[in-house]
Design an enzyme around this catalytic site. Structure first.
Site, PDB file in Angstrom:
ATOM      1  N   ASP A  17      51.475 -23.117 -22.689  1.00 44.73           N
ATOM      2  CA  ASP A  17      52.426 -23.555 -23.434  1.00 44.73           C
ATOM      3  C   ASP A  17      53.602 -22.507 -23.177  1.00 44.73           C
ATOM      4  O   ASP A  17      54.750 -23.259 -22.924  1.00 44.73           O
ATOM      5  CB  ASP A  17      51.979 -23.396 -25.050  1.00 44.73           C
ATOM      6  CG  ASP A  17      50.573 -23.697 -25.455  1.00 44.73           C
ATOM      7  OD1 ASP A  17      50.340 -25.153 -25.327  1.00 44.73           O
ATOM      8  OD2 ASP A  17      49.734 -23.039 -25.585  1.00 44.73           O
ATOM      9  N   GLU A 272      47.390 -25.866 -16.507  1.00 37.10           N
ATOM     10  CA  GLU A 272      48.612 -26.890 -16.353  1.00 37.10           C
ATOM     11  C   GLU A 272      49.361 -26.310 -15.417  1.00 37.10           C
ATOM     12  O   GLU A 272      49.830 -26.662 -14.293  1.00 37.10           O
ATOM     13  CB  GLU A 272      48.932 -27.049 -17.615  1.00 37.10           C
ATOM     14  CG  GLU A 272      50.210 -28.365 -17.659  1.00 37.10           C
ATOM     15  CD  GLU A 272      50.431 -29.310 -18.552  1.00 37.10           C
ATOM     16  OE1 GLU A 272      49.641 -29.505 -19.289  1.00 37.10           O
ATOM     17  OE2 GLU A 272      51.632 -29.818 -18.616  1.00 37.10           O
TER      18      GLU A 272
HETATM   19  O1  TRH Z   1      46.629 -20.134 -19.570  1.00 34.58           O
HETATM   20  P1  TRH Z   1      46.158 -21.551 -19.372  1.00 34.58           P
HETATM   21  O2  TRH Z   1      44.805 -21.720 -19.650  1.00 34.58           O
HETATM   22  O3  TRH Z   1      46.953 -22.421 -20.525  1.00 34.58           O
HETATM   23  C1  TRH Z   1      46.322 -23.700 -21.060  1.00 34.58           C
HETATM   24  C2  TRH Z   1      46.715 -24.926 -20.328  1.00 34.58           C
HETATM   25  O4  TRH Z   1      48.084 -25.362 -20.090  1.00 34.58           O
HETATM   26  C3  TRH Z   1      46.226 -26.028 -21.029  1.00 34.58           C
HETATM   27  O5  TRH Z   1      46.521 -27.425 -20.446  1.00 34.58           O
HETATM   28  C4  TRH Z   1      46.717 -26.061 -22.388  1.00 34.58           C
HETATM   29  O6  TRH Z   1      46.183 -27.015 -23.257  1.00 34.58           O
HETATM   30  C5  TRH Z   1      46.331 -24.718 -23.142  1.00 34.58           C
HETATM   31  O7  TRH Z   1      46.902 -23.704 -22.498  1.00 34.58           O
HETATM   32  C6  TRH Z   1      46.801 -24.600 -24.363  1.00 34.58           C
HETATM   33  O8  TRH Z   1      46.500 -21.828 -17.912  1.00 34.58           O
HETATM   34  P2  TRH Z   1      48.114 -22.183 -17.194  1.00 34.58           P
HETATM   35  O9  TRH Z   1      48.774 -23.677 -17.697  1.00 34.58           O
HETATM   36  O10 TRH Z   1      47.926 -22.101 -15.972  1.00 34.58           O
HETATM   37  O11 TRH Z   1      49.192 -21.036 -17.681  1.00 34.58           O
HETATM   38  C7  TRH Z   1      49.206 -19.719 -17.193  1.00 34.58           C
HETATM   39  C8  TRH Z   1      50.409 -19.335 -17.074  1.00 34.58           C
HETATM   40  O12 TRH Z   1      50.363 -17.891 -16.816  1.00 34.58           O
HETATM   41  C9  TRH Z   1      51.060 -19.921 -16.256  1.00 34.58           C
HETATM   42  O13 TRH Z   1      52.828 -19.731 -16.276  1.00 34.58           O
HETATM   43  C10 TRH Z   1      51.068 -18.880 -14.945  1.00 34.58           C
HETATM   44  C11 TRH Z   1      51.162 -17.685 -15.626  1.00 34.58           C
HETATM   45  N1  TRH Z   1      50.372 -16.329 -15.055  1.00 34.58           N
HETATM   46  C12 TRH Z   1      51.362 -15.325 -14.832  1.00 34.58           C
HETATM   47  O14 TRH Z   1      52.436 -15.275 -15.184  1.00 34.58           O
HETATM   48  N2  TRH Z   1      50.741 -14.330 -14.307  1.00 34.58           N
HETATM   49  C13 TRH Z   1      49.567 -13.967 -13.998  1.00 34.58           C
HETATM   50  O15 TRH Z   1      49.152 -13.108 -13.409  1.00 34.58           O
HETATM   51  C14 TRH Z   1      48.641 -15.337 -14.041  1.00 34.58           C
HETATM   52  C15 TRH Z   1      47.396 -15.232 -13.699  1.00 34.58           C
HETATM   53  C16 TRH Z   1      49.327 -16.372 -14.875  1.00 34.58           C
END
Ligand code: TRH
Length: 376
Positions: A17, A272
């Site tokens: 989010d 996402e």
């Molecule tokens: O964290 P998530 O599992 O988020 C989820 C999904 O968006 C899902 O669809 C939603 O319904 C739920 O949240 C509420 O995975 P996502 O979407 O990949 O988000 C991870 C974020 O973290 C992304 O912006 C990348 C960031 N990130 C970093 O900034 N540094 C890191 O080291 C890593 C591993 C990720």
């Protein structure tokens, strides 16, 4: 005069989010000269991907975005020209009243979840509910031309290609993270939810003739990795089993996570935002989709796979399908992985081709601005 935008982000769980809304807010400021307030109810989650955030500050500027803590007790605020409720979050009632009280009604949008399903194109841009004359609209991100597109900053793909073409930059970046893969080893990143299939994949990597260096950002999959390893994981320390080196990395800032994806030969991602970023990395990938009630996430998975594998040969297509479906049903991963390796050149070329194809469409921030311009 600059249009003012309010983006509301309620952190449900994980980082998707805030990851998506932060990216969008920055891009609206940097590329479209919008005045953006980002209202976030959990600044600690935000701090993880943007360490400059001070979670104690109710109001602060970051990269030109006014970041506001979304308090339970809503302050008296004037509504913006464009209001985005991210992922169907419920706006404060008093804010909705403020929207309706404005002389000029604001554009009110619900920024939805990403899906490749067919119906998304038909619903994108349609009116949703109304509050005292203020109409809300659905805004759907997506992969097809009839959707709102994907978040993609200007020049992102050029920057990515330049980085990937510069072995020095790659080495320096990895070195700063204390990562030194052995020459000739394959570099893989693993960002996933808990998954019982992890053990069989790690075993296949350990048994392989080619060495693998696996980078695992801190997070929910660590329990499975540690269980397979049979010893406590230590942040930053490479732990070796036959051909496989496992290294847990600290959660890095969003820009660095992009670079990490660009460095790797294969990226396992989730949710996402990381899912989209892996596509922009132009490298073969594996998606752990966010699980939803009644398995509706499986429809989303199949819809994406149908699009993503459309241009592959039957053999490569079957290999990608088996790998992704296996991963998302926590099945045994050794055979699907070995099978994917058989099709590696084609799957690699396809990842870049898919990225090019998606990159030729308007990006989500530009589509939002255009939607607003058409609406006024
Ligand atoms: O964290 P998530 O599992 O988020 C989820 C999904 O968006 C899902 O669809 C939603 O319904 C739920 O949240 C509420 O995975 P996502 O979407 O990949 O988000 C991870 C974020 O973290 C992304 O912006 C990348 C960031 N990130 C970093 O900034 N540094 C890191 O080291 C890593 C591993 C990720």
């Amino acid at each position: 005069m600059k249009a003012s935008w309010d983006i509301f982000c309620s952190v449900v769980d994980n980082y998707g989010d805030i990851g998506v809304t932060w990216r969008l807010a920055r891009q609206l400021v940097a590329e479209h000269q919008c005045a953006v307030r980002l209202w976030v109810d959990d600044l600690r989650a935000f701090e993880k991907l943007c360490p400059q955030i001070d979670s104690q500050q109710p109001s602060q500027f970051q990269d030109g975005v006014q970041v506001r803590h979304w308090p339970t007790q809503w302050p008296d605020e004037v509504a913006a020209d464009v209001v985005i409720a991210a992922f169907a979050c419920q706006l404060p009632h008093a804010y909705m009243e403020a929207m309706a009280d404005r002389e000029r009604t604001p554009l009110w949008l619900n920024l939805d979840y990403l899906s490749a399903e067919e119906w998304v194109g038909g619903c994108h841009g349609l009116p949703s509910v109304k509050f005292r004359g203020v109409q809300k609209y659905f805004f759907f991100p997506g992969f097809q031309a009839n959707t709102g597109g994907l978040l993609r900053e200007a020049g992102l793909l050029e920057r990515r290609r330049e980085f990937q073409g510069n072995s020095r930059a790659r080495l320096d970046f990895l070195r700063a993270l204390d990562v030194s893969p052995a020459a000739g080893s394959r570099l893989i990143s693993l960002f996933a939810y808990e998954n019982a299939g992890v053990a069989s994949w790690l075993q296949a990597l350990a048994d392989d003739a080619q060495p693998t260096h696996l980078l695992v950002p801190e997070g929910r999959v660590l329990g499975n990795v540690q269980h397979w390893l049979g010893e406590a994981l230590v942040l930053g320390r490479p732990q070796v089993r036959q051909s496989l080196t496992v290294q847990v990395l600290p959660f890095v800032r969003q820009e660095d996570y992009d670079r990490l994806l660009w460095c790797c030969d294969f990226n396992a991602v989730r949710g996402e935002d990381s899912f989209v970023r892996a596509q922009w990395a132009g490298r073969p990938m594996l998606w752990h989709i966010y699980r939803q009630d009644e398995d509706i996430h499986l429809d989303k998975l199949e819809a994406f796979l149908a699009l993503y594998t459309r241009a592959l040969s039957p053999g490569a297509r079957a290999a990608v399908l088996a790998l992704w479906q296996g991963w998302n049903s926590e099945a045994q991963m050794a055979e699907p992985w070995k099978n994917l390796l058989q099709h590696w050149p084609e799957v690699s070329a396809h990842a870049e081709q898919w990225c090019l194809e998606q990159g030729s469409q308007p990006d989500l921030a530009a589509a939002l601005v255009q939607f607003y311009l058409n609406w006024i």
